[in-house]
Motif scaffolding. Structure first.
Motif, PDB file in Angstrom:
ATOM      1  N   ILE A 387      47.225  15.014  12.263  1.00 22.62           N
ATOM      2  CA  ILE A 387      47.376  14.494  10.905  1.00 22.62           C
ATOM      3  C   ILE A 387      46.125  14.751  10.077  1.00 22.62           C
ATOM      4  CG2 ILE A 387      47.690  12.378   9.551  1.00 22.62           C
ATOM      5  CD1 ILE A 387      49.404  11.324  11.897  1.00 22.62           C
ATOM      6  N   HIS A 388      44.953  14.527  10.668  1.00 24.35           N
ATOM      7  CA  HIS A 388      43.690  14.735   9.934  1.00 24.35           C
ATOM      8  C   HIS A 388      43.581  16.187   9.462  1.00 24.35           C
ATOM      9  CE1 HIS A 388      39.510  13.489   9.001  1.00 24.35           C
ATOM     10  NE2 HIS A 388      39.239  14.770   9.229  1.00 24.35           N
ATOM     11  N   GLN A 399      56.060  16.756   4.804  1.00 23.77           N
ATOM     12  CA  GLN A 399      55.951  17.849   5.764  1.00 23.77           C
ATOM     13  C   GLN A 399      55.120  17.433   6.985  1.00 23.77           C
ATOM     14  OE1 GLN A 399      55.486  18.293   2.386  1.00 23.77           O
ATOM     15  NE2 GLN A 399      57.531  19.216   2.156  1.00 23.77           N
ATOM     16  N   ILE A 400      54.071  16.642   6.749  1.00 21.85           N
ATOM     17  CA  ILE A 400      53.253  16.153   7.879  1.00 21.85           C
ATOM     18  C   ILE A 400      54.098  15.261   8.781  1.00 21.85           C
ATOM     19  CG2 ILE A 400      51.274  14.741   8.545  1.00 21.85           C
ATOM     20  CD1 ILE A 400      49.869  15.648   5.990  1.00 21.85           C
ATOM     21  N   ALA A 401      54.875  14.358   8.179  1.00 23.29           N
ATOM     22  CA  ALA A 401      55.731  13.474   8.969  1.00 23.29           C
ATOM     23  C   ALA A 401      56.726  14.284   9.788  1.00 23.29           C
ATOM     24  CB  ALA A 401      56.454  12.488   8.057  1.00 23.29           C
ATOM     25  N   SER A 402      57.327  15.294   9.185  1.00 24.47           N
ATOM     26  CA  SER A 402      58.285  16.136   9.901  1.00 24.47           C
ATOM     27  C   SER A 402      57.613  16.888  11.043  1.00 24.47           C
ATOM     28  CB  SER A 402      58.919  17.125   8.917  1.00 24.47           C
ATOM     29  OG  SER A 402      59.846  17.956   9.586  1.00 24.47           O
ATOM     30  N   SER A 453      60.274   1.181   0.467  1.00 27.81           N
ATOM     31  CA  SER A 453      60.865   2.473   0.817  1.00 27.81           C
ATOM     32  C   SER A 453      60.454   2.890   2.219  1.00 27.81           C
ATOM     33  CB  SER A 453      60.419   3.539  -0.188  1.00 27.81           C
ATOM     34  OG  SER A 453      60.935   4.807   0.191  1.00 27.81           O
ATOM     35  N   ALA A 454      61.412   3.399   3.019  1.00 32.51           N
ATOM     36  CA  ALA A 454      61.113   3.721   4.422  1.00 32.51           C
ATOM     37  C   ALA A 454      61.942   4.898   4.905  1.00 32.51           C
ATOM     38  CB  ALA A 454      61.367   2.510   5.307  1.00 32.51           C
ATOM     39  N   ASN A 455      61.446   5.543   5.972  1.00 28.58           N
ATOM     40  CA  ASN A 455      62.118   6.644   6.661  1.00 28.58           C
ATOM     41  C   ASN A 455      62.265   6.278   8.137  1.00 28.58           C
ATOM     42  OD1 ASN A 455      61.900   9.207   4.611  1.00 28.58           O
ATOM     43  ND2 ASN A 455      60.108   7.884   4.419  1.00 28.58           N
ATOM     44  N   LEU A 456      62.864   7.196   8.909  1.00 26.38           N
ATOM     45  CA  LEU A 456      62.990   6.998  10.349  1.00 26.38           C
ATOM     46  C   LEU A 456      61.621   7.099  11.025  1.00 26.38           C
ATOM     47  CD1 LEU A 456      66.168   9.173  11.101  1.00 26.38           C
ATOM     48  CD2 LEU A 456      66.026   6.674  11.105  1.00 26.38           C
ATOM     49  N   ILE A 457      61.496   6.432  12.169  1.00 26.42           N
ATOM     50  CA  ILE A 457      60.274   6.588  12.954  1.00 26.42           C
ATOM     51  C   ILE A 457      60.191   8.012  13.476  1.00 26.42           C
ATOM     52  CG2 ILE A 457      60.223   4.162  13.595  1.00 26.42           C
ATOM     53  CD1 ILE A 457      61.379   4.860  16.260  1.00 26.42           C
ATOM     54  N   VAL A 458      59.001   8.453  13.867  1.00 23.69           N
ATOM     55  CA  VAL A 458      58.818   9.824  14.356  1.00 23.69           C
ATOM     56  C   VAL A 458      58.868   9.843  15.881  1.00 23.69           C
ATOM     57  CG1 VAL A 458      57.529  10.639  12.353  1.00 23.69           C
ATOM     58  CG2 VAL A 458      56.311   9.546  14.246  1.00 23.69           C
ATOM     59  N   THR A 465      64.744  13.864   8.664  1.00 20.60           N
ATOM     60  CA  THR A 465      64.026  14.363   7.492  1.00 20.60           C
ATOM     61  C   THR A 465      63.274  13.203   6.847  1.00 20.60           C
ATOM     62  OG1 THR A 465      65.965  13.983   6.088  1.00 20.60           O
ATOM     63  CG2 THR A 465      65.718  16.182   7.070  1.00 20.60           C
ATOM     64  N   TYR A 466      62.248  13.559   6.074  1.00 21.28           N
ATOM     65  CA  TYR A 466      61.358  12.539   5.526  1.00 21.28           C
ATOM     66  C   TYR A 466      61.124  12.803   4.034  1.00 21.28           C
ATOM     67  CZ  TYR A 466      60.732  11.581  10.427  1.00 21.28           C
ATOM     68  OH  TYR A 466      60.970  11.267  11.736  1.00 21.28           O
TER      69      TYR A 466
END
Length: 543
Positions: A387-388, A399-402, A453-458, A465-466
């Motif tokens: 991530i860094h 894109q980082i989350a994906s 607002s939220a997405n699925l966990i990774v 998709t995020y």
């Protein structure tokens, strides 16, 4: 005038040394007044001195110390009845006596092993013509020395080797083997064959004898298999021409009434001639086996402690490395103040946060890896690096989350993660991606709102998709990011700390105060999960 003496017991029997000089030297060197043949005794170990009627023991900078009544001393006054031990608390006992009347002939207090040594010594003269084993008392002292050395760190192989040599000398058998008990049954540990040569496990030994000893929980021995109806029919005995067998379980000493625990087994046999042990021989053999079992138990405990200590040391090193990798120096920003703290429930944890200052914004990350401890920490360190690097490369937050999701799914590490990736701009605008994480709290005065607002966990669904969301912070507004170690902390009644408690205390508490509230809530129970808090206080033009 009182008669002052020092009494002790060794393989040559009981000794009484009259202390009629102003100074009496004790040590391993041949020029000492009292010579003790123990490797833990220094050559010039101690002095016993007299000034008038006062006797004093002086340690002469010995390596392993001088003990008076079980307490290590460098200088101490002696009183009648005091017991000295040189080199170890398991060493020979030297009793200091001041006798006002006739000299006492009472024997020294000794262990059962010492008693058998003495009785065996008394039989030396009468049995000298029978077997060399009964003459070789120094070999028996070897076991005593091995016992003392064990407490100084001698390996278990040395103890088992001493046990085999001693018991072969005593029984005059051809060969001996020692087995240790494991979760998978008996494991061969060491063997000695003809002429005392080290040998590997021999398949010609009698497994029936071993089974009989274990099942009966006692020594199994047959002096002459040719005259024994049971063993004479065992195929292994007949085929391999085994004439005598001694098979002794090595068991841990336990309090009376408790079931014994098998530590190992001593097997001795001979194909040359029948055995001819006396009752004293059998007692001594059983005592040696009992003492050896205690040594084996101590050695196993020492080995386990060494492994545990090594594991702790390696974990401490790993924790230092992990903390260095995870340490983030919070920057000073013209438009916001940052505070953060993480508290792992074990030595190292799976929570982390990171802050990267970019040209037009500051990027903030908070991540909670599933699980705890070393496995979670390894994944955390890996994701922190990914991530860094992506933030520095100005890759978009979705894109980082994906990318993190694909990494965890394709590598099949068995871990998933919740996380928040957030960009804060000088004008108060925020862009964020919440991947199944605890909803951030925006606090302005006493008012609290959730950034929902939220997405699925990774790490669970490769096709996930995020998407990013936006919000705006007002000057003076605080954004509080937490991991679920805060909200899911349990007290002794099984009640959760929960969102409601956090909402109640957050407006008036900084992150240290919140963590104190959580610790007090689950006390006296330890924390069950890592806890991380990160606060963004947007100051805007008020800075």
């Amino acid at each position: 005038m009182p008669r002052t003496s020092l009494r002790y017991l060794d393989s040559d029997g009981q000794h009484t040394i009259v202390l009629d000089r102003a100074s009496t030297s004790v040590g391993r060197s041949p020029d000492r007044d009292i010579i003790l043949h123990d490797p833990l005794v220094s050559r010039h170990h101690a002095l016993i001195t007299r000034e008038g009627s006062v006797w004093t023991i002086l340690d002469q900078n010995s390596t392993h110390g001088t003990y008076l009544n079980s307490t290590r001393v460098s200088r101490a006054t002696l009183n009648s009845g005091d017991v000295l031990q040189l080199g170890s608390l398991h060493g020979q006992k030297l009793q200091f006596n001041v006798q006002l009347g006739e000299p006492t002939t009472a024997p020294l207090e000794s262990s059962s092993f010492d008693d058998l040594l003495q009785s065996f010594h008394e039989l030396q003269v009468t049995k000298a013509h029978e077997r060399p084993a009964t003459r070789d008392m120094e070999q028996l002292n070897w076991l005593l020395r091995a016992a003392r050395q064990l407490n100084e760190g001698v390996a278990i192989d040395d103890i088992l080797g001493a046990l085999l040599q001693l018991t072969r000398q005593l029984t005059c058998v051809e060969r001996g083997f020692v087995f240790l008990w494991t979760d998978n049954g008996l494991r061969f540990a060491q063997g000695v064959g003809a002429a005392g040569k080290i040998t590997e496990e021999d398949q010609t030994i009698s497994r029936n004898a071993i089974r009989k000893a274990i099942e009966s929980n006692s020594t199994f021995f047959v002096s002459d298999t040719l005259s024994d109806q049971v063993t004479s029919e065992w195929s292994s005995v007949v085929i391999n021409e085994i004439r005598s067998i001694y098979c002794i379980p090595l068991r841990k000493r336990v309090p009376a009434g408790e079931p014994s625990q098998l530590l190992g087994l001593l097997y001795l046999d001979s194909r040359i001639e029948p055995g001819c042990l006396t009752e004293i021989d059998h007692q001594l053999l059983d005592t040696i086996a009992t003492e050896a079992a205690a040594l084996v138990h101590n050695a196993l405990l020492a080995e386990e402690e060494q492994k545990a200590r090594q594991a702790r040391e390696e974990l401490a090193v790993a924790a230092r490395i992990h903390n260095s990798l995870m340490s983030t120096e919070l920057p000073a920003l013209p438009f916001a103040r940052l505070q953060a703290k993480t508290v792992p429930c074990l030595a190292i944890g799976g929570d982390f946060y990171d802050v990267v200052v970019l040209e037009d914004c500051v990027s903030i990350t908070i991540v909670d890896i599933s699980g705890k401890g070393v496995s979670a920490a390894i994944v955390a360190a890996t994701l922190q690096g990914i991530i860094h690097a992506q933030l520095l490369a100005r890759v978009g937050l979705p894109q980082i989350a994906s990318m993190v999701n694909q990494f965890l799914c394709t590598r099949r590490v068995g871990k998933y993660a919740t996380m928040i990736l957030l960009n804060l701009y000088p004008d108060g605008q925020i862009e964020y991606v919440n991947c199944g994480h605890v909803q951030p709290l925006a606090i302005l005065g006493t008012e609290i709102r959730h950034i929902e607002s939220a997405n699925l966990i990774v790490g669970l669904i490769p096709e996930a998709t995020y998407a990013a969301a936006q919000d705006t912070l007002q000057p003076g507004e605080r954004l509080l990011l937490t991991t679920d170690g805060i909200t899911e902390a349990e007290n002794i009644h099984g009640e959760l700390f929960g969102d409601s408690t956090l909402n109640t205390i957050a407006p008036s508490a900084d992150i240290d105060a919140i963590l104190d509230h959580v610790a007090n809530f689950h006390a006296p129970n330890p924390a069950q999960d890592d806890c991380t808090l990160l606060e963004i206080r947007y100051t805007g033009s008020l800075q």
